[in-house]
Write a protein that holds these residues in place. Structure first.
Motif, PDB file in Angstrom:
ATOM      1  N   ASN A 114       0.849  -1.198   0.000  1.00  0.00           N
ATOM      2  CA  ASN A 114       0.000   0.000   0.000  1.00  0.00           C
ATOM      3  C   ASN A 114       0.878   1.240   0.000  1.00  0.00           C
ATOM      4  O   ASN A 114       1.745   1.382   0.862  1.00  0.00           O
ATOM      5  CB  ASN A 114      -0.898   0.016   1.246  1.00  0.00           C
ATOM      6  N   ASP A 116      -0.103   4.387   0.375  1.00  0.00           N
ATOM      7  CA  ASP A 116      -0.730   5.539   1.022  1.00  0.00           C
ATOM      8  C   ASP A 116       0.197   6.151   2.073  1.00  0.00           C
ATOM      9  O   ASP A 116       0.801   5.443   2.871  1.00  0.00           O
ATOM     10  CB  ASP A 116      -2.033   5.116   1.695  1.00  0.00           C
ATOM     11  N   GLU A 126      -3.218  10.286   3.952  1.00  0.00           N
ATOM     12  CA  GLU A 126      -3.425  11.207   2.840  1.00  0.00           C
ATOM     13  C   GLU A 126      -4.374  10.584   1.809  1.00  0.00           C
ATOM     14  O   GLU A 126      -5.130  11.268   1.142  1.00  0.00           O
ATOM     15  CB  GLU A 126      -2.046  11.458   2.204  1.00  0.00           C
ATOM     16  N   SER A 127      -4.276   9.261   1.634  1.00  0.00           N
ATOM     17  CA  SER A 127      -5.179   8.506   0.756  1.00  0.00           C
ATOM     18  C   SER A 127      -5.353   7.141   1.407  1.00  0.00           C
ATOM     19  O   SER A 127      -4.617   6.799   2.339  1.00  0.00           O
ATOM     20  CB  SER A 127      -4.566   8.351  -0.637  1.00  0.00           C
ATOM     21  N   ASP A 129      -6.426   4.220  -0.683  1.00  0.00           N
ATOM     22  CA  ASP A 129      -6.746   3.204  -1.700  1.00  0.00           C
ATOM     23  C   ASP A 129      -5.611   2.963  -2.695  1.00  0.00           C
ATOM     24  O   ASP A 129      -5.825   2.434  -3.773  1.00  0.00           O
ATOM     25  CB  ASP A 129      -8.006   3.627  -2.465  1.00  0.00           C
ATOM     26  N   LYS A 130      -4.375   3.374  -2.331  1.00  0.00           N
ATOM     27  CA  LYS A 130      -3.263   3.248  -3.284  1.00  0.00           C
ATOM     28  C   LYS A 130      -2.604   1.874  -3.180  1.00  0.00           C
ATOM     29  O   LYS A 130      -1.494   1.741  -2.668  1.00  0.00           O
ATOM     30  CB  LYS A 130      -2.226   4.339  -3.028  1.00  0.00           C
TER      31      LYS A 130
END
Ligand code: ZN
Length: 290
Positions: A114, A116, A126-127, A129-130
């Motif tokens: 991941n 994120d 910050e996110s 779903d990366k």
């Protein structure tokens, strides 16, 4: 130590100019920076295609322009990313720019993680779903395609399990020995990989493939690389500094070539000479320059 040091300078990644304005974006800027890094002692440059304002791009045409312009100015080896602009993109699409631009080296990340970023002070991601998805099937496809193209893979080893997978790929003959890798250590809330500390790097050592079959360069996202660079140099491995990973305000906002020169000086002080591009090709069992 007889083994020479490979310096792979990571020119730009996805990093935007901030306090440090020396991050190259355009093909001309990248080519000039690459030539300066070669003069300072680097034998490889790792580059990402970027638009004029630093925006991400995986355009095959832009990558082709970058490789052509770098080669017009120096003999430095060119290492491109594998388009994680789309983290889980179709494998054939992700490798397209490698087939068109024909760099010397391109990345394969033999595992998933991941990407994120966690903002430590604000205590939030910050996110969320990366997912950087790299199936074994896709990695086998990338390795086979690069072998056909004569492009040397550079394995991105985000955790120990990626290094173990690299060892299995070597055992299966999917990679030619010695394989090349980057160990991306991660500082300041970037938790995709090991922490950017000497301990984070040492955690890999027990899992190195036997027989010196893996040559790795350490890099350091969001943190000063030099404590880990010293450890890598002492171990007979290699270094990958660069403004693409960290802008170095504590060093007075250096250029990429300044970072290369510091690594080369450290290596010489520790008894290792730096490898030229031709020497790096021989060390990594790569095809000669055409
Ligand atoms: Zn990269």
């Amino acid at each position: 130590m007889d083994k020479k040091l490979i310096i792979n300078c990571r020119l730009n990644e996805f990093e935007l100019r901030g306090p440090n304005q020396n991050i190259p974006y355009t093909p001309d800027e990248i080519a000039e920076d690459a030539a300066r890094c070669r003069a300072a002692g680097a034998s490889i440059v790792h580059v990402h295609a970027r638009g004029p304002n630093g925006e991400k791009s995986n355009s095959p045409e832009l990558y082709a322009e970058i490789t052509r312009k770098i080669r017009e100015k120096s003999d430095i080896l060119i290492h491109t990313t594998l388009g994680n602009v789309e983290n889980a993109g179709d494998a054939a699409h992700r490798i397209k720019h490698v087939q068109v631009a024909l760099p010397d080296i391109a990345t394969i990340d033999p595992g998933s993680t991941n990407l994120d970023r966690f903002r430590i002070r604000e205590r939030r991601f910050e996110s969320v779903d990366k997912v950087y998805a790299n199936s074994i099937d896709n990695c086998m496809f990338f390795a086979k395609t690069m072998r056909e193209l004569g492009v040397k893979p550079s394995l991105g080893l985000w955790t120990v399990s990626f290094m173990r997978t690299a060892g299995v790929f070597l055992d299966l003959g999917l990679l030619d020995a010695p394989a090349l890798a980057i160990i991306p250590l991660c500082g300041d809330g970037f938790i995709a990989g090991h922490d950017a500390t000497p301990a984070g790097l040492e955690a890999y050592f027990h899992a190195e493939p036997s027989g010196d079959r893996l040559q790795w360069c350490v890099c350091s996202y969001n943190a000063n690389i030099f404590p880990m660079a010293a450890l890598a140099i002492a171990r007979g491995q290699h270094v990958a500094p660069g403004l693409g990973d960290y802008q170095y305000p504590e060093l007075g906002l250096p250029t990429n070539a300044d970072l290369v020169a510091k690594c080369a000086a450290m290596a010489r002080d520790m008894g290792r000479a730096v490898a030229t591009p031709a020497e790096t090709r021989r060390m990594l069992n790569m095809r000669p320059a055409t």
